[in-house]
Design a protein around this motif. Structure first.
Motif, PDB file in Angstrom:
ATOM      1  N   GLU A   1      -6.446  46.790  26.492  1.00 61.19           N
ATOM      2  CA  GLU A   1      -5.605  46.153  25.472  1.00 61.19           C
ATOM      3  C   GLU A   1      -5.233  47.105  24.335  1.00 61.19           C
ATOM      4  N   ASN A   2      -6.101  48.068  24.047  1.00 61.03           N
ATOM      5  CA  ASN A   2      -5.828  48.969  22.924  1.00 61.03           C
ATOM      6  C   ASN A   2      -5.036  50.210  23.347  1.00 61.03           C
ATOM      7  N   MET A   3      -4.381  50.152  24.503  1.00 57.98           N
ATOM      8  CA  MET A   3      -3.598  51.277  25.000  1.00 57.98           C
ATOM      9  C   MET A   3      -2.122  50.957  24.969  1.00 57.98           C
ATOM     10  N   PHE A   4      -1.288  51.986  24.736  1.00 58.98           N
ATOM     11  CA  PHE A   4       0.151  51.807  24.864  1.00 58.98           C
ATOM     12  C   PHE A   4       0.769  53.069  25.460  1.00 58.98           C
ATOM     13  N   ILE A   5       2.035  52.954  25.828  1.00 58.32           N
ATOM     14  CA  ILE A   5       2.759  54.059  26.467  1.00 58.32           C
ATOM     15  C   ILE A   5       3.880  54.515  25.540  1.00 58.32           C
ATOM     16  N   GLN A   6       4.065  55.841  25.438  1.00 62.05           N
ATOM     17  CA  GLN A   6       5.247  56.370  24.771  1.00 62.05           C
ATOM     18  C   GLN A   6       6.020  57.215  25.776  1.00 62.05           C
ATOM     19  N   THR A   7       7.309  56.912  25.926  1.00 65.35           N
ATOM     20  CA  THR A   7       8.136  57.592  26.922  1.00 65.35           C
ATOM     21  C   THR A   7       8.655  58.921  26.392  1.00 65.35           C
ATOM     22  N   GLU A   8       9.224  59.704  27.305  1.00 65.04           N
ATOM     23  CA  GLU A   8       9.831  60.980  26.895  1.00 65.04           C
ATOM     24  C   GLU A   8      10.988  60.770  25.924  1.00 65.04           C
ATOM     25  N   GLU A   9      11.630  59.592  26.039  1.00 67.15           N
ATOM     26  CA  GLU A   9      12.768  59.291  25.157  1.00 67.15           C
ATOM     27  C   GLU A   9      12.319  58.815  23.784  1.00 67.15           C
ATOM     28  N   GLY A  10      11.003  58.682  23.577  1.00 66.27           N
ATOM     29  CA  GLY A  10      10.492  58.289  22.259  1.00 66.27           C
ATOM     30  C   GLY A  10      10.352  56.797  22.063  1.00 66.27           C
TER      31      GLY A  10
END
Length: 532
Positions: free
Chosen positions: A214-223
Motif C-alpha cells: 500500500e505504501n508503494m507507488f510508480i513514477q513513469t518516465e514521462e513524470g
C-alpha cells in the motif's frame, strides 16, 4: 477529566508530575539511540521490499510480448488478415479465440484488431467487474487519430510498439474513474506482404498496483505518478519528484523518505518503483521503552486505577441520573396523551428484541454491539419528545386530522431533533445514546423507499437505529387502541409489516422481525396483563 478530584489530592498530582518528568528524560536520552537502530533496520527492510517489487513488476510484464505474437500468429488471425478482414468465418474464429484468451488473462483490458484506416474491427473487453465481452460492431470506434495507432502502423514485420503509460480514453475523453494503460502493438501483414492493420493489447496497469504494498507507488518516465488509493481508485497525476537513474533514497522531510529503484519492465521502457516511508520516531521509541520503564509504569498505572475506579463510580451515578431525567422528560409527552399507556416501555423493549435478532446477521454483527443495544433502549423514549411543541387541540384530537393539522403534527420530528441537537451542542455531549436519540426522533417517520418525512431519506441514508425503531413504533401503533381506531391483531400487524418490506421498512429488519415476532407478542401481552 475530573479536575475537582485531582485538586482534592495534591500529593497524587505531585507524584504524577514527577513520574512524567522521569519518564520524559528516559524517552529523550534513550529515544535517539533506539531511533537510529530502528532507522537502519527499516532501511534494510525497504531495500528488500524494493527488490521484491522489481521482481513482481518484471514477472507481470514478462509474457506481454509473447502473448501479442501468439495471438498474431494463430491460423485464424492469419486467415482473417489474408481475407482483407472480409471472411465472416475467420472473424468469428478470431473473436472466439480472443474471447477465451481474454477471459483467462484478466490483466488485459482490451484485445483489438484495427484495420489500416484506423477503425476497430475486432475488440474484446475485460470490464472492471471481471466480465469479458465481445464488443458489438455498433460500438466499435475510429482510432485513426490516436497516437498509438499512428505509431504502430508505421512499423515493419514483427516490430513492436510500446506506448507510454497513460489514461484510457473512450470517444476522445479520459475514462472516469481513471484507468491507466500501457499498450503493445504490432502491424499485421497478409501473405503477400501487404500491411492490413495492427493487433494491439491494452494492459490494466492497475492490476500491477494491486500486487504492490500500500505504501508503494510508480513514477513513469514521462513524470506521471500512479498510485492506488485506499478506496482502490487510481491516483494519476504529474509528479513533483525528480529521481535519478539508479536506486537511491530521497528525503522529503524530517519524517518522510522515499526509497526508490529503477525497473526496466519492457525493452527500452523504464519506471521508478517508490516506497513512501514515514519514520516512527517517538511512537516506536515509546513502545520499546515500556519494557525498560516497567517499574515506573506499574506504579503509575496503580495510581491511575485507583483514581479511575473512584471516577467510574461517580460517572455511573451521573449517567444514571442523566438517563432518569431524560426518561422523565420523554414521559412528559406521554403524559399529555394518556391513550398511549406504556408506549415508551413497549417500543424500547421491542427495539432491544429486534436489534438482538438483527445482530445475528453477518452484515450487522459488527455494528450492533451490546453497547449499541443498550444505547438504543435508552434512546428510544426520546422519539416523540418533539410533541411537546404540538398543540393539545391537535395532539389529543379524537377524530381524523385535517391535512393542515397533519402537516403541523409532522413538525414534531423537527422540533424534537432541534431540542436534542441544541442540548448536544450546548453541553458538548458525546454519549452515543444522545446521538441515537436525536436520530430516532428525527427519522423514525422516514420510509425505506424515500417517501417518508421530514427529509425523504431512503435506504441506508436513514440511520440504522431509526430504521429499527420505525418498525417497532409501527407495530405498537397497529396493536394499540386509539379513539380513532380499534386494536388490531398480532397476525394483522405481522401481515402489514411484511407487505411493507422494501417500502416502509428495511427488508433486512423485516426479515429479522419475522424471526422474532413471537417475542413482540409476548411483550405486548405482558403489558396488557399488567393493565388488567
Amino acid at each position: 477529566m475530573n479536575w475537582k478530584l485531582i485538586k482534592q489530592n495534591k500529593t497524587f498530582l505531585s507524584i504524577i508530575i514527577i513520574l512524567f518528568i522521569i519518564f520524559g528524560l528516559v524517552l529523550y536520552f534513550g529515544g535517539n539511540q533506539i531511533y537510529e537502530e530502528d532507522a537502519k533496520r527499516q532501511h534494510e527492510n525497504e531495500v528488500h521490499q524494493l527488490l521484491s517489487a522489481k521482481e513482481t513488476i518484471e514477472i507481470f510484464f514478462s509474457d506481454f510480448g509473447h502473448d501479442l505474437f501468439f495471438l498474431k500468429d494463430i491460423p485464424s488471425t492469419k486467415g482473417y488478415v489474408d481475407s482483407d478482414f472480409k471472411s465472416i468465418k475467420y472473424r468469428d474464429e478470431v473473436k472466439e479465440v480472443f474471447y477465451g484468451f481474454a477471459k483467462s488473462y484478466q490483466q488485459y483490458y482490451k484485445i483489438r484488431i484495427i484495420d489500416s484506416s484506423g477503425y476497430e474491427i475486432v475488440r474484446i473487453d475485460n470490464k472492471r467487474d471481471d466480465t469479458t465481452v465481445i464488443v458489438p460492431d455498433s460500438d466499435l470506434q475510429d482510432k485513426k487519430n490516436q497516437y498509438y495507432f499512428q505509431e504502430a502502423i508505421k512499423l515493419d514485420v514483427d516490430q513492436t510498439y510500446i506506448s507510454p503509460i497513460d489514461l484510457n480514453t473512450e470517444q476522445g475523453e479520459a475514462e472516469i474513474p481513471y484507468l491507466p494503460m500501457i499498450r503493445l502493438a504490432t502491424p499485421l501483414f497478409d501473405s503477400q506482404g501487404k500491411k492490413k492493420g495492427i493487433l494491439i493489447l491494452n494492459l490494466y496497469f492497475s492490476k500491477l498496483l494491486e500486487l504492490l504494498p500500500e505504501n508503494m507507488f510508480i513514477q513513469t518516465e514521462e513524470g506521471n505518478l500512479i498510485s492506488l488509493k485506499p478506496d482502490k481508485s487510481i491516483n494519476f497525476s504529474k509528479s513533483n519528484y525528480d529521481f535519478s537513474d539508479h536506486s537511491d533514497r530521497l528525503n522529503i522531510s524530517d519524517v518522510q523518505t522515499f526509497h526508490y529503484a529503477t525497473v526496466e519492465f519492457l525493452p527500452g521502457k523504464r519506471m521508478f518503483v517508490v516506497i513512501d516511508h514515514s519514520h516512527p520516531l517517538l511512537k516506536m521509541a515509546l513502545q520499546k521503552l515500556i519494557l525498560s520503564s516497567i517499574l515506573l509504569l506499574v506504579l503509575f498505572l496503580c495510581l491511575i486505577l485507583i483514581v479511575g475506579y473512584i471516577s467510574i463510580l461517580r460517572f455511573r451515578e451521573l449517567i444514571g441520573a442523566q438517563k432518569a431525567i431524560i426518561f422523565s422528560l420523554a414521559g412528559l409527552t406521554e403524559g399529555r396523551d394518556p391513550e398511549t399507556g406504556h408506549h415508551l416501555e413497549r417500543t424500547g423493549n421491542y427495539s432491544v428484541v429486534l436489534a438482538k435478532q438483527l445482530s445475528k446477521d453477518k452484515k450487522y454483527r459488527k455494528l450492533i454491539t451490546n453497547e449499541f443495544i443498550e444505547d438504543l433502549y435508552d434512546a428510544a423514549p426520546l422519539h416523540d419528545i418533539g410533541k411537546v411543541g404540538i398543540r393539545d387541540a391537535i395532539l389529543l384530537k379524537e377524530s381524523k386530522l385535517t391535512n393542515e393539522e397533519y402537516e403541523e403534527i409532522k413538525k414534531h420530528v423537527k422540533i424534537g431533533k432541534q431540542i436534542l441537537q441544541n442540548t448536544i451542542d450546548k453541553f458538548k455531549l458525546k454519549q452515543l445514546f444522545f446521538i441515537m436519540g436525536r436520530n430516532i426522533c428525527a427519522y423514525h417517520h422516514e420510509k425505506y423507499n424515500g417517501k417518508g418525512y421530514p427529509e425523504g431519506l431512503k435506504g441506508q441514508e436513514i440511520p440504522l437505529e431509526a430504521r429499527i425503531f420505525t418498525l417497532c413504533d409501527a407495530y405498537d401503533a397497529i396493536r394499540s387502541k386509539r379513539p380513532y381506531k380499534n386494536e388490531l391483531s398480532h397476525e394483522e400487524a405481522v401481515k402489514r409489516i411484511k407487505s411493507d418490506s422494501g417500502e416502509h421498512f428495511d427488508p433486512d429488519i423485516v426479515d429479522a422481525f419475522l424471526k422474532c415476532e413471537k417475542e413482540f407478542l409476548k411483550i405486548d401481552n405482558a403489558y396488557k396483563d399488567y393493565n388488567i
